[in-house]
Design a protein around this motif. Structure first.
Motif, PDB file in Angstrom:
ATOM      1  N   MET A   1     -33.893  90.097 -21.186  1.00 58.45           N
ATOM      2  CA  MET A   1     -33.889  91.741 -21.737  1.00 58.45           C
ATOM      3  C   MET A   1     -32.887  92.695 -20.578  1.00 58.45           C
ATOM      4  O   MET A   1     -33.354  92.495 -19.471  1.00 58.45           O
ATOM      5  CB  MET A   1     -35.342  92.399 -22.171  1.00 58.45           C
ATOM      6  CG  MET A   1     -35.407  93.377 -22.363  1.00 58.45           C
ATOM      7  SD  MET A   1     -37.116  94.159 -22.561  1.00 58.45           S
ATOM      8  CE  MET A   1     -38.284  93.078 -22.399  1.00 58.45           C
ATOM      9  N   PRO A   2     -32.103  93.256 -21.274  1.00 56.95           N
ATOM     10  CA  PRO A   2     -31.364  94.128 -20.327  1.00 56.95           C
ATOM     11  C   PRO A   2     -31.905  95.097 -19.810  1.00 56.95           C
ATOM     12  O   PRO A   2     -32.679  95.624 -20.317  1.00 56.95           O
ATOM     13  CB  PRO A   2     -30.019  94.530 -21.285  1.00 56.95           C
ATOM     14  CG  PRO A   2     -30.454  94.077 -22.597  1.00 56.95           C
ATOM     15  CD  PRO A   2     -31.456  93.361 -22.455  1.00 56.95           C
ATOM     16  N   ARG A   3     -31.300  95.741 -18.660  1.00 59.44           N
ATOM     17  CA  ARG A   3     -32.205  96.619 -17.998  1.00 59.44           C
ATOM     18  C   ARG A   3     -32.099  98.040 -18.871  1.00 59.44           C
ATOM     19  O   ARG A   3     -30.988  98.480 -19.465  1.00 59.44           O
ATOM     20  CB  ARG A   3     -31.471  97.055 -16.630  1.00 59.44           C
ATOM     21  CG  ARG A   3     -32.036  98.015 -15.830  1.00 59.44           C
ATOM     22  CD  ARG A   3     -31.576  97.967 -14.434  1.00 59.44           C
ATOM     23  NE  ARG A   3     -32.355  98.933 -13.580  1.00 59.44           N
ATOM     24  CZ  ARG A   3     -32.341  99.036 -12.264  1.00 59.44           C
ATOM     25  NH1 ARG A   3     -31.395  98.328 -11.654  1.00 59.44           N
ATOM     26  NH2 ARG A   3     -33.343  99.796 -11.533  1.00 59.44           N
ATOM     27  N   GLY A   4     -33.242  98.417 -18.858  1.00 56.31           N
ATOM     28  CA  GLY A   4     -33.148 100.047 -19.684  1.00 56.31           C
ATOM     29  C   GLY A   4     -33.529  99.527 -21.019  1.00 56.31           C
ATOM     30  O   GLY A   4     -33.569 100.811 -21.919  1.00 56.31           O
ATOM     31  N   SER A   5     -33.786  98.331 -21.453  1.00 56.30           N
ATOM     32  CA  SER A   5     -34.053  98.054 -23.008  1.00 56.30           C
ATOM     33  C   SER A   5     -35.498  98.748 -23.227  1.00 56.30           C
ATOM     34  O   SER A   5     -36.446  98.521 -22.259  1.00 56.30           O
ATOM     35  CB  SER A   5     -34.101  96.504 -23.012  1.00 56.30           C
ATOM     36  OG  SER A   5     -34.595  96.249 -24.266  1.00 56.30           O
ATOM     37  N   LYS A   6     -35.705  99.007 -24.263  1.00 55.39           N
ATOM     38  CA  LYS A   6     -37.028  99.666 -24.926  1.00 55.39           C
ATOM     39  C   LYS A   6     -37.720  98.709 -25.785  1.00 55.39           C
ATOM     40  O   LYS A   6     -38.614  99.477 -26.313  1.00 55.39           O
ATOM     41  CB  LYS A   6     -36.839 100.956 -25.634  1.00 55.39           C
ATOM     42  CG  LYS A   6     -35.819 102.105 -24.586  1.00 55.39           C
ATOM     43  CD  LYS A   6     -36.700 102.486 -23.277  1.00 55.39           C
ATOM     44  CE  LYS A   6     -35.835 103.672 -22.794  1.00 55.39           C
ATOM     45  NZ  LYS A   6     -35.634 103.432 -21.488  1.00 55.39           N
TER      46      LYS A   6
END
Length: 62
Positions: free
Chosen positions: A1-6
């Motif tokens: 999961m990419p950084r900043g993903s919600k």
């Protein structure tokens, strides 16, 4: 999961952040600032992203 993903937030947390963000936009804050404040508020109030509950049932070895 990419950084900043919600993705790992619950739908209730996402709705809460959206509502807070809209309030800050009405007060004149920029979109980025409103979003940052909204997610910080959600994290503070709910303890961050929802964690998947692990099963408390132990596997038995027969």
């Amino acid at each position: 999961m990419p950084r900043g993903s919600k993705e790992s937030y619950s739908s209730k947390q996402k709705r809460m952040a959206q509502h807070i963000e809209e309030g800050y936009k009405k007060k004149g804050a920029s979109r980025k600032k409103a979003e940052r404040i909204a997610w910080a508020t959600v994290n503070k109030e709910t303890g961050g992203a929802a964690k998947k509950k692990k099963s408390s049932r132990k596997k038995t070895t027969h």
